[in-house]
Write a protein that holds these residues in place. Structure first.
Motif, PDB file in Angstrom:
ATOM      1  N   VAL A   1      48.560   0.538  56.820  1.00 47.23           N
ATOM      2  CA  VAL A   1      48.111   0.432  55.430  1.00 47.23           C
ATOM      3  C   VAL A   1      48.889   1.426  54.559  1.00 47.23           C
ATOM      4  CG1 VAL A   1      46.163   0.713  53.845  1.00 47.23           C
ATOM      5  CG2 VAL A   1      45.797  -0.295  56.112  1.00 47.23           C
ATOM      6  N   ALA A   2      49.425   0.941  53.455  1.00 42.67           N
ATOM      7  CA  ALA A   2      50.070   1.809  52.469  1.00 42.67           C
ATOM      8  C   ALA A   2      49.207   1.845  51.218  1.00 42.67           C
ATOM      9  CB  ALA A   2      51.468   1.290  52.132  1.00 42.67           C
ATOM     10  N   ILE A   3      48.900   3.049  50.748  1.00 45.13           N
ATOM     11  CA  ILE A   3      48.105   3.241  49.533  1.00 45.13           C
ATOM     12  C   ILE A   3      49.034   3.776  48.451  1.00 45.13           C
ATOM     13  CG2 ILE A   3      46.048   4.307  48.545  1.00 45.13           C
ATOM     14  CD1 ILE A   3      45.334   5.032  51.550  1.00 45.13           C
ATOM     15  N   LEU A   4      49.192   3.038  47.381  1.00 45.20           N
ATOM     16  CA  LEU A   4      50.113   3.422  46.319  1.00 45.20           C
ATOM     17  C   LEU A   4      49.368   3.534  45.004  1.00 45.20           C
ATOM     18  CD1 LEU A   4      53.126   1.102  47.229  1.00 45.20           C
ATOM     19  CD2 LEU A   4      52.787   3.498  47.866  1.00 45.20           C
ATOM     20  N   GLY A   5      49.517   4.677  44.352  1.00 43.38           N
ATOM     21  CA  GLY A   5      48.878   4.886  43.063  1.00 43.38           C
ATOM     22  C   GLY A   5      49.826   5.577  42.112  1.00 43.38           C
ATOM     23  N   GLY A   6      49.261   6.290  41.152  1.00 44.85           N
ATOM     24  CA  GLY A   6      50.095   6.933  40.158  1.00 44.85           C
ATOM     25  C   GLY A   6      50.153   6.129  38.883  1.00 44.85           C
ATOM     26  N   ALA A   7      50.947   6.617  37.952  1.00 43.43           N
ATOM     27  CA  ALA A   7      50.913   6.071  36.599  1.00 43.43           C
ATOM     28  C   ALA A   7      51.698   4.786  36.416  1.00 43.43           C
ATOM     29  CB  ALA A   7      51.417   7.126  35.609  1.00 43.43           C
TER      30      ALA A   7
ATOM     31  N   LEU B   1      34.734   1.484  47.838  1.00 43.52           N
ATOM     32  CA  LEU B   1      34.128   1.089  49.110  1.00 43.52           C
ATOM     33  C   LEU B   1      35.022   0.102  49.854  1.00 43.52           C
ATOM     34  CD1 LEU B   1      31.649   1.261  50.982  1.00 43.52           C
ATOM     35  CD2 LEU B   1      30.650  -0.624  49.676  1.00 43.52           C
ATOM     36  N   ALA B   2      35.542  -0.892  49.125  1.00 45.71           N
ATOM     37  CA  ALA B   2      36.411  -1.906  49.743  1.00 45.71           C
ATOM     38  C   ALA B   2      37.703  -1.277  50.260  1.00 45.71           C
ATOM     39  CB  ALA B   2      36.722  -3.013  48.729  1.00 45.71           C
ATOM     40  N   PHE B   3      38.320  -0.421  49.440  1.00 43.96           N
ATOM     41  CA  PHE B   3      39.527   0.268  49.876  1.00 43.96           C
ATOM     42  C   PHE B   3      39.235   1.119  51.108  1.00 43.96           C
ATOM     43  CE2 PHE B   3      41.964   0.541  45.530  1.00 43.96           C
ATOM     44  CZ  PHE B   3      42.070  -0.836  45.519  1.00 43.96           C
ATOM     45  N   GLY B   4      38.113   1.837  51.065  1.00 48.55           N
ATOM     46  CA  GLY B   4      37.745   2.727  52.160  1.00 48.55           C
ATOM     47  C   GLY B   4      37.555   1.986  53.473  1.00 48.55           C
ATOM     48  N   ASN B   5      36.944   0.815  53.433  1.00 51.64           N
ATOM     49  CA  ASN B   5      36.727   0.035  54.653  1.00 51.64           C
ATOM     50  C   ASN B   5      38.037  -0.373  55.305  1.00 51.64           C
ATOM     51  OD1 ASN B   5      33.936   0.184  54.493  1.00 51.64           O
ATOM     52  ND2 ASN B   5      33.740  -1.738  53.358  1.00 51.64           N
ATOM     53  N   VAL B   6      39.018  -0.759  54.482  1.00 55.52           N
ATOM     54  CA  VAL B   6      40.330  -1.144  55.011  1.00 55.52           C
ATOM     55  C   VAL B   6      41.056   0.076  55.579  1.00 55.52           C
ATOM     56  CG1 VAL B   6      42.615  -2.034  54.392  1.00 55.52           C
ATOM     57  CG2 VAL B   6      40.566  -3.146  53.516  1.00 55.52           C
ATOM     58  N   ILE B   7      40.981   1.189  54.863  1.00 57.17           N
ATOM     59  CA  ILE B   7      41.641   2.419  55.316  1.00 57.17           C
ATOM     60  C   ILE B   7      41.054   2.885  56.641  1.00 57.17           C
ATOM     61  CG2 ILE B   7      41.983   4.867  54.797  1.00 57.17           C
ATOM     62  CD1 ILE B   7      41.976   3.982  51.768  1.00 57.17           C
ATOM     63  N   LYS B   8      39.743   2.844  56.756  1.00 55.72           N
ATOM     64  CA  LYS B   8      39.086   3.335  57.970  1.00 55.72           C
ATOM     65  C   LYS B   8      39.370   2.465  59.188  1.00 55.72           C
ATOM     66  CE  LYS B   8      35.110   3.928  55.704  1.00 55.72           C
ATOM     67  NZ  LYS B   8      33.696   4.268  55.393  1.00 55.72           N
ATOM     68  N   SER B   9      39.821   1.240  58.972  1.00 53.08           N
ATOM     69  CA  SER B   9      40.161   0.358  60.094  1.00 53.08           C
ATOM     70  C   SER B   9      41.634   0.449  60.479  1.00 53.08           C
ATOM     71  CB  SER B   9      39.817  -1.096  59.739  1.00 53.08           C
ATOM     72  OG  SER B   9      40.684  -1.578  58.714  1.00 53.08           O
ATOM     73  N   ALA B  10      42.408   1.249  59.746  1.00 53.37           N
ATOM     74  CA  ALA B  10      43.852   1.350  59.982  1.00 53.37           C
ATOM     75  C   ALA B  10      44.159   2.289  61.148  1.00 53.37           C
ATOM     76  CB  ALA B  10      44.550   1.849  58.722  1.00 53.37           C
ATOM     77  N   LYS B  11      45.354   2.090  61.706  1.00 53.42           N
ATOM     78  CA  LYS B  11      45.869   3.000  62.725  1.00 53.42           C
ATOM     79  C   LYS B  11      47.028   3.846  62.205  1.00 53.42           C
ATOM     80  CE  LYS B  11      43.105   2.182  66.112  1.00 53.42           C
ATOM     81  NZ  LYS B  11      42.189   3.276  66.545  1.00 53.42           N
ATOM     82  N   THR B  12      47.655   3.374  61.126  1.00 49.98           N
ATOM     83  CA  THR B  12      48.680   4.148  60.422  1.00 49.98           C
ATOM     84  C   THR B  12      48.427   3.998  58.929  1.00 49.98           C
ATOM     85  OG1 THR B  12      50.312   3.664  62.159  1.00 49.98           O
ATOM     86  CG2 THR B  12      51.154   4.535  60.070  1.00 49.98           C
ATOM     87  N   VAL B  13      48.368   5.118  58.208  1.00 51.12           N
ATOM     88  CA  VAL B  13      48.128   5.090  56.770  1.00 51.12           C
ATOM     89  C   VAL B  13      49.112   6.025  56.070  1.00 51.12           C
ATOM     90  CG1 VAL B  13      46.417   5.207  54.927  1.00 51.12           C
ATOM     91  CG2 VAL B  13      45.662   4.903  57.293  1.00 51.12           C
TER      92      VAL B  13
ATOM     93  N   ALA C   1      38.092   8.507  53.211  1.00 51.05           N
ATOM     94  CA  ALA C   1      38.368   7.406  54.139  1.00 51.05           C
ATOM     95  C   ALA C   1      39.541   7.746  55.053  1.00 51.05           C
ATOM     96  CB  ALA C   1      38.659   6.131  53.350  1.00 51.05           C
ATOM     97  N   LEU C   2      40.541   8.426  54.498  1.00 54.24           N
ATOM     98  CA  LEU C   2      41.679   8.857  55.313  1.00 54.24           C
ATOM     99  C   LEU C   2      41.238   9.835  56.402  1.00 54.24           C
ATOM    100  CD1 LEU C   2      44.401   9.310  52.578  1.00 54.24           C
ATOM    101  CD2 LEU C   2      44.727   8.036  54.681  1.00 54.24           C
ATOM    102  N   VAL C   3      40.354  10.747  56.048  1.00 56.45           N
ATOM    103  CA  VAL C   3      39.834  11.697  57.024  1.00 56.45           C
ATOM    104  C   VAL C   3      39.080  10.959  58.128  1.00 56.45           C
ATOM    105  CG1 VAL C   3      38.164  13.568  57.373  1.00 56.45           C
ATOM    106  CG2 VAL C   3      39.734  13.631  55.412  1.00 56.45           C
ATOM    107  N   GLU C   4      38.271   9.990  57.727  1.00 53.66           N
ATOM    108  CA  GLU C   4      37.505   9.205  58.706  1.00 53.66           C
ATOM    109  C   GLU C   4      38.435   8.436  59.639  1.00 53.66           C
ATOM    110  OE1 GLU C   4      33.684   8.125  60.191  1.00 53.66           O
ATOM    111  OE2 GLU C   4      34.279   9.583  58.668  1.00 53.66           O
ATOM    112  N   ALA C   5      39.474   7.824  59.073  1.00 52.67           N
ATOM    113  CA  ALA C   5      40.440   7.089  59.893  1.00 52.67           C
ATOM    114  C   ALA C   5      41.126   8.023  60.882  1.00 52.67           C
ATOM    115  CB  ALA C   5      41.475   6.415  58.987  1.00 52.67           C
ATOM    116  N   THR C   6      41.465   9.223  60.416  1.00 48.72           N
ATOM    117  CA  THR C   6      42.143  10.202  61.272  1.00 48.72           C
ATOM    118  C   THR C   6      41.256  10.614  62.438  1.00 48.72           C
ATOM    119  OG1 THR C   6      43.273  11.022  59.284  1.00 48.72           O
ATOM    120  CG2 THR C   6      43.435  12.363  61.266  1.00 48.72           C
TER     121      THR C   6
END
Length: 312
Positions: free
Chosen positions: A106-112, A217-229, A253-258
């Motif tokens: 999973v790649a999470i991209l944000g910023g302006a 919540l939706a983003f978090g669920n996907v992140i928590k199911s990942a093996k690489t973020v 969510a990243l902490v939980e996945a880790t």
């Protein structure tokens, strides 16, 4: 260990301080960026820097995307030129995550701005399972989907590009996730009036400054199911406490996945600031020290400070 400071980096003062230092002592030279020749990767300046030493170690990942004299130019005249332990760690994490990830990836991209992340998205589309889009750049994607975003940040000239990126993701079988509810405000201020609305109800005279709780919540669920973020860019204006909850939720969510075995990489810059602000820097796999360098690596670019080394 005794540390000596030189008021120059290539002149007689630097040479005299270096020659006076004894074995096991350290000499710190003046910041090379005071010199125009540094940024222009000047050949003579590079030679003068190289003359100070017997070998070169680059341990500055945060500068390795710059083809500057002290980063790349010096390696032409000072060899062996090798990587330090931090640089090795940075490249190992980023290389393994992008080129041989454990899935789901999973790649999470944000910023302006969308324009800042186009090369990253294009490079990752062929590598990831899910791309999560948040932050100010998300509103350009929403407009590309026919939504109204009020006074939210928008790059109108990038709307067609956003459409094209969504099309490419769909064709590649990549799940590209966009926010669908938002925290909106009537002013760009921590104390502004705010409310949560869905993607069809952003008021014309309000602006979205964070993702909403359902999206988080939706983003978090996907992140928590990942093996690489990999995370590069916040979900909102996290510098204001009133609009930091979406970014904090992603960090949690990243902490939980880790905890459950995922490799989690924070791509420097604002993302590193955000994970630190949330208090989770020591609970993820790796926090990069270079925002610009990590971004260019994720774009698939070669880093001059790495490619110029004789031993990587």
């Amino acid at each position: 260990t005794k540390v000596h400071f030189a008021e120059d980096c290539v002149g007689e003062k630097a040479t005299s301080v270096i020659e006076a230092a004894e074995f096991g002592e350290i000499v710190v030279l003046e910041n090379v960026r005071f010199h125009a020749e540094e940024k222009s990767n000047d050949e003579e300046f590079s030679k003068k820097l190289a003359a100070h030493a017997d070998l070169f170690v680059n341990d500055a990942f945060g500068s390795s995307h710059r083809a500057h004299a002290s980063v790349a130019g010096v390696t032409r005249y000072l060899q062996p030129a090798v990587s330090g332990f931090l640089l090795e760690k940075e490249i190992r994490y980023l290389s393994d995550s992008v080129n041989s990830p454990e899935r789901p990836f999973v790649a999470i991209l944000g910023g302006a701005k969308v324009s800042d992340k186009i090369p990253v998205i294009e490079n990752l589309i062929s590598k990831v399972d899910t791309i999560i889009i948040g932050g100010g750049m998300a509103y350009t994607f929403l407009v590309a989907n026919g939504k109204s975003v009020g006074k939210s940040l928008l790059q109108e000239e990038m709307v067609d590009t956003a459409k094209d990126l969504m099309k490419k993701a769909k064709e590649a079988g990549v799940n590209l996730m966009l926010p669908f509810d938002f925290v909106v405000a009537d002013d760009f201020s921590n104390d502004a009036n705010q409310k949560v609305v869905d993607e069809d109800n952003i008021p014309d005279d309000w602006e979205a400054l964070d993702i909403g709780p359902e999206t988080a919540l939706a983003f978090g669920n996907v992140i928590k199911s990942a093996k690489t973020v990999v995370w590069n860019g916040p979900m909102g204006v996290f510098e204001m406490p009133s609009f930091a909850e979406g970014t904090d939720a992603v960090a949690e969510a990243l902490v939980e996945a880790t905890k459950y075995g995922a490799t989690s990489i924070i791509g420097g810059g604002d993302s590193a600031s955000a994970i630190k602000q949330a208090g989770f820097s020591d609970q993820v796999s790796h926090v990069s020290t270079g925002g610009g360098a990590s971004l260019e690596y994720l774009e698939g670019k070669d880093l001059p400070g790495v490619t110029s080394l004789t031993d990587k």
